[in-house]
Design a protein around this motif. Structure first.
Motif, PDB file in Angstrom:
ATOM      1  N   ALA A 130       7.243   7.332  10.359  1.00 49.88           N
ATOM      2  CA  ALA A 130       7.452   8.660  10.936  1.00 49.88           C
ATOM      3  C   ALA A 130       7.290   8.635  12.449  1.00 49.88           C
ATOM      4  CB  ALA A 130       6.475   9.657  10.313  1.00 49.88           C
ATOM      5  N   ALA A 131       6.345   7.826  12.936  1.00 47.97           N
ATOM      6  CA  ALA A 131       6.140   7.736  14.385  1.00 47.97           C
ATOM      7  C   ALA A 131       7.381   7.188  15.076  1.00 47.97           C
ATOM      8  CB  ALA A 131       4.933   6.844  14.682  1.00 47.97           C
ATOM      9  N   GLY A 132       7.986   6.154  14.481  1.00 45.57           N
ATOM     10  CA  GLY A 132       9.183   5.573  15.073  1.00 45.57           C
ATOM     11  C   GLY A 132      10.373   6.504  15.016  1.00 45.57           C
ATOM     12  N   ILE A 133      10.593   7.132  13.866  1.00 43.14           N
ATOM     13  CA  ILE A 133      11.791   7.967  13.700  1.00 43.14           C
ATOM     14  C   ILE A 133      11.637   9.301  14.434  1.00 43.14           C
ATOM     15  CG2 ILE A 133      11.218   9.249  11.592  1.00 43.14           C
ATOM     16  CD1 ILE A 133      14.106   8.473  10.645  1.00 43.14           C
ATOM     17  N   SER A 134      10.404   9.780  14.605  1.00 45.85           N
ATOM     18  CA  SER A 134      10.230  11.030  15.341  1.00 45.85           C
ATOM     19  C   SER A 134      10.439  10.818  16.830  1.00 45.85           C
ATOM     20  CB  SER A 134       8.844  11.625  15.085  1.00 45.85           C
ATOM     21  OG  SER A 134       7.823  10.749  15.517  1.00 45.85           O
ATOM     22  N   TYR A 135      10.129   9.615  17.336  1.00 41.19           N
ATOM     23  CA  TYR A 135      10.404   9.312  18.747  1.00 41.19           C
ATOM     24  C   TYR A 135      11.916   9.260  18.956  1.00 41.19           C
ATOM     25  CZ  TYR A 135       9.326   7.299  23.362  1.00 41.19           C
ATOM     26  OH  TYR A 135       9.192   7.089  24.704  1.00 41.19           O
ATOM     27  N   ILE A 136      12.630   8.574  18.072  1.00 44.81           N
ATOM     28  CA  ILE A 136      14.092   8.546  18.165  1.00 44.81           C
ATOM     29  C   ILE A 136      14.634   9.953  17.968  1.00 44.81           C
ATOM     30  CG2 ILE A 136      16.209   7.627  17.141  1.00 44.81           C
ATOM     31  CD1 ILE A 136      14.587   5.181  16.258  1.00 44.81           C
ATOM     32  N   ILE A 177      10.459  17.358   7.226  1.00 44.27           N
ATOM     33  CA  ILE A 177      11.341  18.520   7.382  1.00 44.27           C
ATOM     34  C   ILE A 177      12.630  18.113   8.087  1.00 44.27           C
ATOM     35  CG2 ILE A 177      11.600  20.750   8.543  1.00 44.27           C
ATOM     36  CD1 ILE A 177       8.569  21.153   8.108  1.00 44.27           C
ATOM     37  N   GLU A 178      12.492  17.291   9.130  1.00 45.32           N
ATOM     38  CA  GLU A 178      13.672  16.861   9.886  1.00 45.32           C
ATOM     39  C   GLU A 178      14.642  16.059   9.019  1.00 45.32           C
ATOM     40  OE1 GLU A 178      14.908  14.398  13.945  1.00 45.32           O
ATOM     41  OE2 GLU A 178      12.805  14.551  13.354  1.00 45.32           O
ATOM     42  N   LEU A 179      14.106  15.141   8.213  1.00 46.12           N
ATOM     43  CA  LEU A 179      14.971  14.320   7.364  1.00 46.12           C
ATOM     44  C   LEU A 179      15.688  15.166   6.313  1.00 46.12           C
ATOM     45  CD1 LEU A 179      12.731  11.152   6.863  1.00 46.12           C
ATOM     46  CD2 LEU A 179      14.787  11.351   8.274  1.00 46.12           C
ATOM     47  N   ILE A 180      14.940  16.086   5.698  1.00 47.64           N
ATOM     48  CA  ILE A 180      15.567  16.969   4.700  1.00 47.64           C
ATOM     49  C   ILE A 180      16.633  17.835   5.359  1.00 47.64           C
ATOM     50  CG2 ILE A 180      15.152  18.916   3.146  1.00 47.64           C
ATOM     51  CD1 ILE A 180      12.331  17.713   2.655  1.00 47.64           C
ATOM     52  N   ALA A 181      16.294  18.397   6.519  1.00 51.41           N
ATOM     53  CA  ALA A 181      17.247  19.254   7.228  1.00 51.41           C
ATOM     54  C   ALA A 181      18.477  18.468   7.658  1.00 51.41           C
ATOM     55  CB  ALA A 181      16.572  19.875   8.447  1.00 51.41           C
ATOM     56  N   THR A 182      18.286  17.212   8.043  1.00 47.83           N
ATOM     57  CA  THR A 182      19.411  16.384   8.462  1.00 47.83           C
ATOM     58  C   THR A 182      20.384  16.150   7.313  1.00 47.83           C
ATOM     59  OG1 THR A 182      18.047  15.258  10.121  1.00 47.83           O
ATOM     60  CG2 THR A 182      20.052  14.143   9.417  1.00 47.83           C
ATOM     61  N   VAL A 183      19.846  15.805   6.152  1.00 51.81           N
ATOM     62  CA  VAL A 183      20.703  15.574   4.984  1.00 51.81           C
ATOM     63  C   VAL A 183      21.429  16.863   4.586  1.00 51.81           C
ATOM     64  CG1 VAL A 183      20.710  14.947   2.542  1.00 51.81           C
ATOM     65  CG2 VAL A 183      19.280  13.660   4.152  1.00 51.81           C
ATOM     66  N   VAL A 184      20.694  17.971   4.585  1.00 51.46           N
ATOM     67  CA  VAL A 184      21.313  19.262   4.242  1.00 51.46           C
ATOM     68  C   VAL A 184      22.411  19.614   5.244  1.00 51.46           C
ATOM     69  CG1 VAL A 184      20.903  21.745   4.058  1.00 51.46           C
ATOM     70  CG2 VAL A 184      19.289  20.134   3.044  1.00 51.46           C
ATOM     71  N   LEU A 185      22.145  19.376   6.531  1.00 50.94           N
ATOM     72  CA  LEU A 185      23.143  19.666   7.560  1.00 50.94           C
ATOM     73  C   LEU A 185      24.403  18.831   7.366  1.00 50.94           C
ATOM     74  CD1 LEU A 185      24.050  20.980  10.198  1.00 50.94           C
ATOM     75  CD2 LEU A 185      22.761  19.229  11.449  1.00 50.94           C
ATOM     76  N   ILE A 186      24.226  17.559   7.039  1.00 48.71           N
ATOM     77  CA  ILE A 186      25.382  16.688   6.794  1.00 48.71           C
ATOM     78  C   ILE A 186      26.217  17.232   5.639  1.00 48.71           C
ATOM     79  CG2 ILE A 186      26.053  14.393   5.967  1.00 48.71           C
ATOM     80  CD1 ILE A 186      23.645  13.287   7.548  1.00 48.71           C
ATOM     81  N   MET A 218      18.782  28.835  10.568  1.00 51.32           N
ATOM     82  CA  MET A 218      17.830  28.008   9.825  1.00 51.32           C
ATOM     83  C   MET A 218      17.886  26.560  10.299  1.00 51.32           C
ATOM     84  SD  MET A 218      18.312  29.526   5.953  1.00 51.32           S
ATOM     85  CE  MET A 218      17.245  28.263   5.271  1.00 51.32           C
ATOM     86  N   VAL A 219      19.094  26.060  10.522  1.00 54.13           N
ATOM     87  CA  VAL A 219      19.247  24.696  11.012  1.00 54.13           C
ATOM     88  C   VAL A 219      18.649  24.552  12.408  1.00 54.13           C
ATOM     89  CG1 VAL A 219      20.909  22.934  11.701  1.00 54.13           C
ATOM     90  CG2 VAL A 219      21.283  24.238   9.597  1.00 54.13           C
ATOM     91  N   LEU A 220      18.892  25.542  13.262  1.00 56.82           N
ATOM     92  CA  LEU A 220      18.374  25.473  14.626  1.00 56.82           C
ATOM     93  C   LEU A 220      16.848  25.504  14.652  1.00 56.82           C
ATOM     94  CD1 LEU A 220      20.876  27.625  16.734  1.00 56.82           C
ATOM     95  CD2 LEU A 220      20.874  25.172  16.277  1.00 56.82           C
ATOM     96  N   TRP A 221      16.234  26.244  13.725  1.00 61.89           N
ATOM     97  CA  TRP A 221      14.770  26.227  13.652  1.00 61.89           C
ATOM     98  C   TRP A 221      14.269  24.841  13.252  1.00 61.89           C
ATOM     99  CZ3 TRP A 221      11.579  28.989  16.083  1.00 61.89           C
ATOM    100  CH2 TRP A 221      11.781  30.351  16.323  1.00 61.89           C
ATOM    101  N   CYS A 222      15.009  24.166  12.393  1.00 61.13           N
ATOM    102  CA  CYS A 222      14.648  22.783  12.042  1.00 61.13           C
ATOM    103  C   CYS A 222      14.793  21.864  13.250  1.00 61.13           C
ATOM    104  CB  CYS A 222      15.526  22.285  10.894  1.00 61.13           C
ATOM    105  SG  CYS A 222      15.186  23.086   9.307  1.00 61.13           S
ATOM    106  N   VAL A 223      15.777  22.145  14.090  1.00 57.77           N
ATOM    107  CA  VAL A 223      15.936  21.372  15.325  1.00 57.77           C
ATOM    108  C   VAL A 223      14.732  21.581  16.239  1.00 57.77           C
ATOM    109  CG1 VAL A 223      17.325  21.082  17.420  1.00 57.77           C
ATOM    110  CG2 VAL A 223      18.451  21.402  15.213  1.00 57.77           C
ATOM    111  N   VAL A 224      14.234  22.802  16.303  1.00 58.32           N
ATOM    112  CA  VAL A 224      13.041  23.090  17.106  1.00 58.32           C
ATOM    113  C   VAL A 224      11.851  22.282  16.604  1.00 58.32           C
ATOM    114  CG1 VAL A 224      11.373  24.894  17.743  1.00 58.32           C
ATOM    115  CG2 VAL A 224      13.829  25.389  17.769  1.00 58.32           C
TER     116      VAL A 224
END
Length: 515
Positions: free
Chosen positions: A44-50, A196-205, A322-328
């Motif tokens: 998570a530390a690596g992927i959250s930095y990216i 949350i970011e990973l789930i939101a990313t898959v849902v967004l795709i 909802m997607v933009l809040w996940c981006v935040v």
């Protein structure tokens, strides 16, 4: 200096493997940071930095504006180059998973002077990167609600820049407080945010895929960019590639938390590679499907508001918000990871007495088990960087580009000495850990070539990046070269004439000697 026994009671037993601290002992350090982070925490530390959502949503507009939809091809290009670097880092992480990895690796491979320069550039880049990531709030929050445009109505570039500084400062204050309360709190917030970011990313795709209006051939459309330029579309493409180069770095964070991780020699290399590969796959799909789904590919807002415009126009206002809040959330945990990595780097340099006030900077707070002073100092400097640019509409591209250049330069301070060691037959990966085997030499050589080429590309004095609006000035065009050069030359001059005479592991941080 000679090692002395630390004051106070002995450290409490820690849940660690029998070899977790071997690399620390080899480097001359005693264990001080608590090992509480598991496998997912390091990943998570690596992927959250990216941070897939942070980077793609922050600079998609820049890529499209300068390269058209065909800028998408810079994504696999940057991934391939950064993968070469990540593979070299994975070998190093298997052997030396220590705090401030880039600093310690460059010191081990290139000597104390190279190590100091690499660490100094990476530490400075962390502060600039924190400021750059914090600016991403401005790209997203005002599109969620006009309430977040606190300074004016956002109709001018100056108002947007000032508002970006205000929102960014609030974010930096948050990351400072969280990091000040210790790695456990940071890891919990970061891991939850990444989930949350990973789930939101898959849902967004999936949502973008369901709203596709054109085929993948859109990624071949150049929008006529590069016409009239000496290099043609290649020049435009190289400029647009900065949007991809900004995203895929920081994977070394997984190793920089090695002193606080369980079985880091095995987990850190995996986390580094998994974070980069996951970011490439998910981010590439977001960018491609966004280009295929946007209702009007030639809408001028695509090159101004970027992915935020695509989401709101393609998915509708409700789902888009909802997607933009996940981006935040993604931006928040990205800033948290950048701040965390910077703290570990400053701590690593300080315990070698390689920074002014090293003993104070390297002091681990007895209650929170984290270097508290570096957390505060990095936060203050990041806010100062924002405030200095408060009336500059070009703040996004300039601050971002400067941060990336220093990161790539610091990475070169690792991969280049590592290549020299390989050529001399002096590098051996840890037995039973990640190893490139016979591929080590060509992969390392490609990593150096890639890092050199992208450093030049990033620092190239383009008006589109460093003087995009207003009257043209040579000092703005060459601002990145001048700033990075001043940081490197000024910092190394201080080290050579002042700090170099005092460097060495501080006694209170040195490994215990045996009679």
């Amino acid at each position: 200096m000679t090692a002395t026994e630390p004051d106070g009671p002995p450290p409490e037993p820690r849940p660690e493997g029998p070899h977790d601290d071997d690399s620390l002992t080899e480097l001359g350090y005693r264990p001080e940071l608590k090992r509480t982070l598991g496998n997912f925490h390091t990943f998570a530390a690596g992927i959250s930095y990216i941070s897939i959502l942070t980077g793609t949503f922050q600079l998609f507009y820049f890529g499209v504006a300068h390269g058209g939809p065909a800028y998408w091809w810079s994504w696999p290009m940057v991934f391939t180059g950064q993968l070469m670097v990540a593979l070299c880092f994975a070998e190093l992480a298997g052997r030396y998973p220590v705090a401030g990895s880039v600093y310690n690796w460059s010191k081990l491979l290139g000597g104390p002077h190279v190590g100091w320069l690499g660490g100094w550039m990476m530490m400075t880049a962390s502060m600039v990167s924190l400021a750059a990531v914090a600016l991403a709030y401005q790209v997203t929050l005002p599109q969620i609600s006009a309430w977040f445009q606190i300074v004016g109505d956002g109709s001018t570039g100056t108002e947007r820049a000032a508002n970006a500084v205000l929102l960014g400062s609030v974010l930096v204050l948050f990351t400072t407080l969280v990091n000040g309360f210790g790695v456990k709190l940071m890891a919990r917030i970061n891991s939850a945010g990444v989930a949350i970011e990973l789930i939101a990313t898959v849902v967004l795709i999936l949502l973008l895929a369901a709203h596709i209006t054109r085929g993948p051939s859109v990624a071949l459309d150049t929008f006529g960019r590069g016409q009239g330029e000496s290099l043609g579309y290649l020049g435009a493409f190289l400029t647009a590639s900065l949007a991809s180069a900004y995203v895929m770095y920081g994977f070394d964070t997984a190793s920089s938390l090695g002193e606080e991780s369980l079985d880091p020699g095995r987990n850190a290399p995996r986390a580094i590679l998994r974070a980069l590969v996951a970011s490439f796959a998910l981010g590439g799909l977001i960018l491609l499907f966004a280009l295929m789904a946007v209702p009007d590919l030639h809408d001028s807002r695509l090159a101004v508001d970027g992915l935020q415009f695509v989401v709101l126009s393609s998915l509708g206002h409700g789902v888009g918000l909802m997607v933009l809040w996940c981006v935040v959330i993604a931006i928040t945990v990205c800033a948290l990871a950048v701040h965390t990595a910077g703290i570990r780097l400053m701590f690593a340099m300080a315990r070698d007495n390689n920074l002014p006030g090293g003993s104070r900077l390297a002091r681990v707070h007895p209650r929170f088990q984290t270097p508290l002073l570096p957390a505060i100092l990095i936060g203050v400097v990041a806010v100062a960087i924002l405030v200095l640019n408060i009336n500059q509409p070009q703040i996004f591209s300039v601050v971002t580009s400067i941060a990336i250049i220093m990161i790539y330069f610091a990475y070169l301070m690792v991969t280049l000495p590592m290549l020299v060691r390989r050529l001399r037959g002096q590098w051996r990966p840890a037995e039973g850990r990640f190893s490139l085997g016979r591929l080590g030499l060509p992969v390392n050589a490609l990593a150096v070539l890639w890092g050199t080429a992208m450093t030049v590309n990033l620092a190239w004095p383009r008006a589109q990046v460093y003087n995009a609006t207003g009257p043209q000035h040579w000092y703005l065009r060459w601002g990145a070269v001048l700033f990075v050069g001043a940081v490197a030359l000024g910092g190394f001059t201080y080290y050579w004439f002042v700090q170099r005479a005092h460097t060495g592991v501080l006694a209170e941080h040195a490994a215990a000697t045996t009679p």
